[in-house]
Enzyme design. Sequence first.
Site, PDB file in Angstrom:
ATOM      1  N   GLU A   1      -8.284 -24.069 -12.912  1.00  0.00           N
ATOM      2  CA  GLU A   1      -8.885 -23.528 -11.699  1.00  0.00           C
ATOM      3  C   GLU A   1     -10.360 -23.899 -11.564  1.00  0.00           C
ATOM      4  O   GLU A   1     -11.106 -23.265 -10.820  1.00  0.00           O
ATOM      5  CB  GLU A   1      -8.703 -22.012 -11.652  1.00  0.00           C
ATOM      6  CG  GLU A   1      -7.231 -21.647 -11.652  1.00  0.00           C
ATOM      7  CD  GLU A   1      -6.957 -20.229 -11.195  1.00  0.00           C
ATOM      8  OE1 GLU A   1      -7.907 -19.430 -11.083  1.00  0.00           O
ATOM      9  OE2 GLU A   1      -5.791 -19.925 -10.953  1.00  0.00           O
TER      10      GLU A   1
ATOM     11  N   LYS B   1      -0.350 -12.757  -3.118  1.00  0.00           N
ATOM     12  CA  LYS B   1      -0.065 -14.190  -3.165  1.00  0.00           C
ATOM     13  C   LYS B   1       1.202 -14.415  -2.351  1.00  0.00           C
ATOM     14  O   LYS B   1       2.301 -14.080  -2.823  1.00  0.00           O
ATOM     15  CB  LYS B   1       0.205 -14.628  -4.603  1.00  0.00           C
ATOM     16  CG  LYS B   1      -0.972 -14.513  -5.568  1.00  0.00           C
ATOM     17  CD  LYS B   1      -0.419 -14.685  -6.977  1.00  0.00           C
ATOM     18  CE  LYS B   1      -1.484 -14.927  -8.018  1.00  0.00           C
ATOM     19  NZ  LYS B   1      -0.904 -14.853  -9.385  1.00  0.00           N
TER      20      LYS B   1
HETATM   21  O1  LIG Z   1      -2.582 -15.178 -12.516  1.00  0.00           O
HETATM   22  C1  LIG Z   1      -3.181 -15.426 -11.463  1.00  0.00           C
HETATM   23  O2  LIG Z   1      -3.776 -14.544 -10.884  1.00  0.00           O
HETATM   24  C2  LIG Z   1      -3.114 -16.806 -10.850  1.00  0.00           C
HETATM   25  C3  LIG Z   1      -4.442 -17.259 -10.346  1.00  0.00           C
HETATM   26  O3  LIG Z   1      -5.441 -17.161 -11.340  1.00  0.00           O
HETATM   27  O4  LIG Z   1      -2.590 -17.736 -11.759  1.00  0.00           O
HETATM   28  P1  LIG Z   1      -1.159 -18.395 -11.478  1.00  0.00           P
HETATM   29  O5  LIG Z   1      -1.212 -19.019 -10.126  1.00  0.00           O
HETATM   30  O6  LIG Z   1      -0.970 -19.390 -12.584  1.00  0.00           O
HETATM   31  O7  LIG Z   1      -0.175 -17.280 -11.525  1.00  0.00           O
HETATM   32 MG   LIG Z   2      -3.133 -12.921 -12.282  1.00  0.00          MG
END
Ligand SMILES: O=C(O)[C@@H](CO)OP(=O)(O)O
Ligand SMILES: [Mg+2]
Length: 518
Positions: free
Chosen positions: A205, A338
Amino acid sequence: MSDPIETITAFEALDSRGRPTVGCTVVTRGGARGRAIVPSGASTGSHEARELRDGGERYGGYGVRRAVANVEGELLRAVRGIDVTDQEAVDRALRKADGTQDGGRLGANAILAISVATAQAAAAGRGLPLYAAVGDGPRTLPMPMINIISGGAHAARALDVQDFLVVPVGATTFAEAIETVARVRAATGEVLRDRGATWALVADEGGYGPQLSSNREALEVLSVAFERAGLIPGDDIAIAIDVAATQFHSPSEGTYVWETENRRMQADELVEELAAWSADFPIVSIEDALAEDDWDGWRTATDRLGGIQLLGDDLFVTSPDRLRRGIDDAVANAVLVKPNQIGTLSEAREVVEIAHVAGYATVLSARSGETEDHWLADLAIGWNTGQLKIGSTMRSERTAKMEPSARDRARTRRRHRAGPSKIRERVLTWRQSSSRTSRGRVPRSRPNWRTPPAMRSSWRSPTNICSLSPRRRMPSSPVSVASPRRSSMPPSAASRSRATGWASTTSMSTARPISASS
Ligand SMILES: O=C(O)[C@@H](CO)OP(=O)(O)O
Ligand SMILES: [Mg+2]
């Protein structure tokens, strides 16, 4: 006026990890077009919506040709003729066509690509940017939560805890917020270099991925970096962590294992460790403190750490049902949003609305595998999520997410505060509350912050940090008032930044400059 979806073309693109992902363009009968590419996570929760991958040899099995074919086939047939402005009808049709709970038959990646491209086409048809089209109410720019040090699945498990992030709680504009965190990132590089740790390479990231002697050392590094950057911990800048505990939880043993420290902990021991960190460092947000299905552990954490923002990521997976359970059980107090965890924009928006009604904070979040598409940042503005987690201040798939905020600011010429967010409220409450001991709930004021030995000579006294004196702005010269401090930015760059709001060569510079002290 109704404008039906006419056609959709899809394509396979590569994300920031070099893995295939799905993109598509929705075109309406009236000629409006909307395009979107979806992201992908690495530390995924087991309750997330399921991406469709091809398997086989190609791209190590990560190819998405089947998902692309589904977009142009079954899914297009399901939404063709639906009014592009009726997002919920489009999303319902996508879900129905797939027919599974997790979107795995036709692919959650295929479904989300159409859902977002539909919103983009609807916005284009109205002649509006996405952030303006998705929200009717007053817009506020989100408080950014920025990755500085990575571990876990994002940095080859150099540390067990996944993200050490910073929140520029003292910034009053988005431009100032970004400048502040960029200073911290640069200063952190210097601190890591001085300690002989890896500082030149970046993790997934855009943060650093150093091997340190312990997870806690990452917090000490950040504290020294704040000092170098001339920032006052708790006033100008605070720390957020994403523990991503699901990643090191052993469900069969019921323990949490930190490989780098050779430690096994029960849930309550992990909570105590986080409580100790929170007493010693200016931590304002802890994400995934416990594993995704450890509801008992989460209750302990909420009881013990409830003065801090407790964010559920793998715990809630942007699911209205799981969030409702959390609210009913009084678990956590904030939700990470998300859209690809759930599959459609309508469901992600429902989560934001449920959270806001219940008084839970919301943080719109990017994934560790991203592209330069910035629709999720538009959603953060349009849906008023208050906070935005996008990764670090470098790598264009990260900086692209700063663009909508810069454009909105440039377009409206209005003064924007970064926030207001729950996190700002929490910082204020915590500063104003009286001193308490760290027994029981973690106190909102932290009279006992311990400074790493290296900092002791020049740090402000803990009493001053928690005092109610008016917040001081970031120093206007590289050296600040109470103690000798070094700026990580050369003076010329620092003053240029203050004059323009943002003067780097990142994608933000392509937006019109934001006036500085606005
Ligand atoms: O865990 C999280 O919050 C995300 C972003 O940092 O990671 P990932 O997209 O790998 O789940
Ligand atoms: Mg997370």
